[in-house]
Enzyme design. Structure first.
Site, short mmCIF file in Angstrom:
data_model
loop_
_atom_site.label_atom_id
_atom_site.label_comp_id
_atom_site.label_asym_id
_atom_site.label_seq_id
_atom_site.Cartn_x
_atom_site.Cartn_y
_atom_site.Cartn_z
N SER A 457 -3.15 60.99 -5.71
CA SER A 457 -3.29 60.20 -6.93
C SER A 457 -4.75 59.96 -7.26
CB SER A 457 -2.54 58.88 -6.79
OG SER A 457 -3.12 58.10 -5.75
N ASP A 458 -5.50 59.46 -6.27
CA ASP A 458 -6.87 59.08 -6.61
C ASP A 458 -7.80 60.29 -6.70
OD1 ASP A 458 -6.76 59.41 -3.87
OD2 ASP A 458 -7.87 57.59 -3.39
N CYS A 459 -7.47 61.38 -6.05
CA CYS A 459 -8.32 62.57 -6.19
C CYS A 459 -8.17 63.14 -7.59
CB CYS A 459 -7.97 63.61 -5.14
SG CYS A 459 -8.16 62.97 -3.47
#
Ligand code: LAN
Length: 728
Positions: A457-459
């Site tokens: 998600s955060d990448c």
């Protein structure tokens, strides 16, 4: 031929204190696929000169001149940049070491050894050197990670690796390590993964290994414990492990493995009652003791299911299904695999299933070196096949925030970085993605490289931010079309948990009660996905930025998504104003994200009690010298643990947090920035300090680029807010 003979040949005299010729190592970067090569011939050495990055990683003299000492924040950034720019790799990214965990190399070396794979001598020498360099000076042992206290896991596995790599058992360093292992009770008291690998090696009997039944993969999807609901790392490890367990495959005994038996046990091999040690574990290794429920389940499996009830046809069906899943994972990652644990395990499964000459096994052997990293201390195994995308997009954002992306001097470097992100965006779904339970990924960014191909998600969120920022800065080409940005947003919108927060690879699929089945003992919170303030912040801040430029795309859904995220972030703040981190240490890391989320919501020091509480938490902990310092114990215990020394990276995180908060008083920030400037080295870099990252509560992991990226960002943001005045 430069190869080390396998099969237990101990080259006693040669194994001591050897070193390779460091001027022959090169980091090859093929579109973000990284391998360290040892050049054997003079000709190759001449044709492929060592880069400044190679030299820096290897601890060789970089010959960089001393720069004028910085007085203002932007002079400091300028110096840092002149250094950091030289670490950019040929494909435009900033990969670096990703060490820390001390349990990864054993899986690789055991797999190489049991499959009779020749280990290049250069690698064997430097792996030994790394393990020697990382022995704790007090007791000669190793822990779960480089800073952790000696444990059975660390000692038993790394001792065994040294022996497999030809180290002499009478070498005083091995003698000490053995003494420490024996003091901890010997290898029998190791956790499940120790027992598994030693059974594979033929050093232990399979009866000591708690069961990993492949039948779990025959459960229908609706069953609450079905493995597709587990955290991806656990199910991708459990899958190949269950195959090997089901076959009870072991290397036949040889002289070396017989010796290792004697060396790592504290009693004669023949006298061991294996089954009685299945749950025997040294207290220092037992971060997450097994539940009574799990121990009863294991007992039933061992005493009733496997001996009396398990039909042979079912075993076969389960193994076939697991084999299919292993192949799907290999195909979908082009044999890179999710991580450094399932990579070697899948290799072993291919070897067992298809044999040493099979295409699949050979493909694995080609890819395994992508996990290895060479440094001044020797060769280690990285926590993933690199940090390429993650660190690159953070670097872009830091340069943007500090105003340098907008300057002519940085443009060529950042255009290369943008080209890298363009190249690494995932462009298609997996094969059979529903059947292998993979998350939607078209448009996503991975943590390392596109080949590995897992969305995080955060990448994805940070990748999207990096691209949007550069593509909307004058002077940068538009390399990624709007459609491809929409794909990324589509992926992000699949990542929310029902609680409103975002998890890592997939939204949570199973109940947190599944933690009762956590059998790994050494890690906490591993069975399912959770809400993470870090991931959630990355996603909302990316969506927020996206909406500024693309206000019409899925506008209502994004708005509702953001509202739910912010509710979660507010709920996750503790009464003392802090957030607990999961991927960096710990309250300083998560606090930076928490404040960024609140800033997205328009909350600042002037208008929000939450922000004021968050600031107070930090101000109460500012150290004499103006910095902040937190130890990794915070991650283990969930309580703030003060480090005796302030840390550059954590100080930068807090400066960013306070600036996001629009904290009104300049003084604490000036003192913190002053510390960052004072710690800068003559060449513009910073020294490595304490370890920065964590996973699964108990294992620490290094992010060496953070010491460049976050000070650059913090100082740049400070100068934007308070001006580029001397910090005196
Ligand atoms: C990582 C590395 C990156 C990290 C961030 C992107 C920083 C985080 O915000 C989300 C989770 C993620 C992707 C992450 C998850 C767990 C990983 C893959 C690791 C910490 C690197 C190593 C770790 C992995 C589980 C190590 C292998 C160990 C096992 C227990 C299987």
């Amino acid at each position: 031929n430069g190869k080390l003979a396998n099969g237990g040949v101990t080259t006693r005299s040669t194994a001591r204190n050897q070193k390779t010729d460091y001027s022959r190592w090169r980091l090859k970067d093929d579109r973000g696929v990284q391998t360290w090569e040892y050049l054997e011939s003079e000709e190759e050495v001449r044709k492929w000169p060592q880069s400044m990055a190679d030299k820096y990683f290897l601890g060789l003299d970089t010959g960089l001149p001393d720069l004028p000492t910085a007085k203002t924040p932007l002079q400091c950034v300028e110096n840092a940049l002149s250094f950091f720019a030289k670490l950019q790799l040929p494909s435009g990214q900033w990969g670096c070491e990703y060490g820390g965990p001390m349990f990864l190399l054993p899986g690789l070396v055991v797999t190489w050894y049991v499959t009779g794979t020749p280990i290049p001598e250069s690698h064997a020498i430097e792996m030994r050197n790394y393990l020697f360099a990382r022995q704790h000076p007090e007791d000669g042992g190793w822990g779960l990670h480089i800073e952790g206290e000696s444990s059975v896991f660390g000692c038993a596995m790394n001792y065994t690796v040294l022996r497999l790599l030809g180290a002499d058992p009478e070498d005083p360093r091995l003698v000490r390590a053995r003494a420490t292992l024996h003091k901890l009770g010997g290898a029998l008291r190791g956790p499940h993964w120790t027992k598994f690998w030693l059974a594979v090696l033929g050093v232990f009997d399979w009866d000591v290994v708690n069961p990993v039944p492949p039948e779990l993969w025959l459960l229908p999807d609706w069953v609450p414990i079905a493995p597709w609901r587990w955290w991806i790392h656990m199910r991708q490890v459990m899958t190949p492990m269950s195959y090997v367990y089901s076959k009870r495959w072991s290397l036949p005994l040889n002289d070396l493995t017989r010796q290792i038996r004697d060396e790592i046990l504290v009693q004669p091999y023949e006298s061991v009652n294996w089954d009685s040690h299945r749950n025997d574990i040294s207290p220092g290794d037992n971060y997450h003791p097994k539940s009574l429920f799990l121990r009863i389940l294991f007992w039933l499996l061992i005493n009733i299911w496997f001996p009396f009830l398990r039909p042979a046809s079912m075993a076969k069906r389960a193994e076939d299904r697991v084999w299919w899943l292993v192949c799907a994972e290999d195909d979908n990652t082009d044999f890179a695999n999710l991580g450094p644990v399932n990579g070697p395990m899948n290799t072993l499964v291919c070897y067992i299933h298809e044999g040493p000459d099979s295409w699949r096994f050979r493909k694995h052997l080609e890819c395994l070196p992508e996990f290895l990293w060479m440094k001044d201390e020797g060769m280690l195994m990285n926590g993933t096949n690199g940090v390429q995308v993650w660190d690159t997009t953070f670097a872009i954002q830091a340069l943007y925030e500090s105003g340098f992306a907008q300057k002519e001097q940085c443009r060529p470097m950042l255009i290369k970085a943008l080209e890298f992100l363009e190249d690494q965006q995932i462009r298609e779904e997996c094969r059979d993605w529903h059947e292998c339970y993979r998350q939607q990924r078209k448009g996503a960014w991975p943590f390392s490289n596109r080949k590995q191909g897992y969305t995080v998600s955060d990448c994805t969120a940070e990748g999207l931010k990096g691209v949007i920022l550069l593509q909307n800065t004058p002077g940068y080409p538009k390399l990624i079309s709007d459609d491809r940005l929409y794909d990324a947003v589509d992926v992000l919108l699949t990542m929310q948990n029902s609680s409103g927060g975002c998890a890592s690879y997939e939204p949570q699929r199973g109940s947190e009660l599944l933690e009762y089945l956590n059998a790994a003992e050494v890690f906490g919170r591993i069975m399912v996905e959770y809400d993470y303030p870090e991931c959630t912040t990355a996603v909302i801040s990316a969506l927020h930025m996206f909406q500024k430029f693309y206000p019409d795309y899925r506008a209502e859904e994004i708005k509702a998504f953001k509202t739910r995220c912010l509710d979660y972030i507010r709920r996750a703040q503790r009464p003392d104003g802090s957030w607990e981190g999961s991927w960096g240490i710990c309250f300083t890391y998560a606090g930076m994200f928490g404040m960024e989320s609140l800033a997205v919501a328009g909350e600042n020091y002037g208008n929000s009690e939450r922000v004021r509480r968050g600031c107070k938490f930090f101000l109460d902990r500012q150290m004499e010298d103006g910095g902040w310092g937190e130890t990794y114990r915070s991650c283990e215990t969930g309580q703030w643990s003060q480090h005796p020394q302030s840390q550059v990276v954590q100080t930068a995180w807090v400066v960013i947090a306070l600036l996001e908060a629009e904290f009104p008083d300049k003084e604490p920030l000036r003192r913190a920035c002053r510390l960052l400037v004072d710690r800068q080295e003559g060449n513009g870099g910073w020294r490595q300090e304490a370890i920065e990252g964590v996973f699964n509560k108990s294992c620490m992991i290094s992010y060496p680029n953070y010491k460049f990226i976050f000070p650059i960002k913090a100082l740049g943001m400070y100068a934007k807010r308070f001006g580029d005045e001397p910090l005196l």
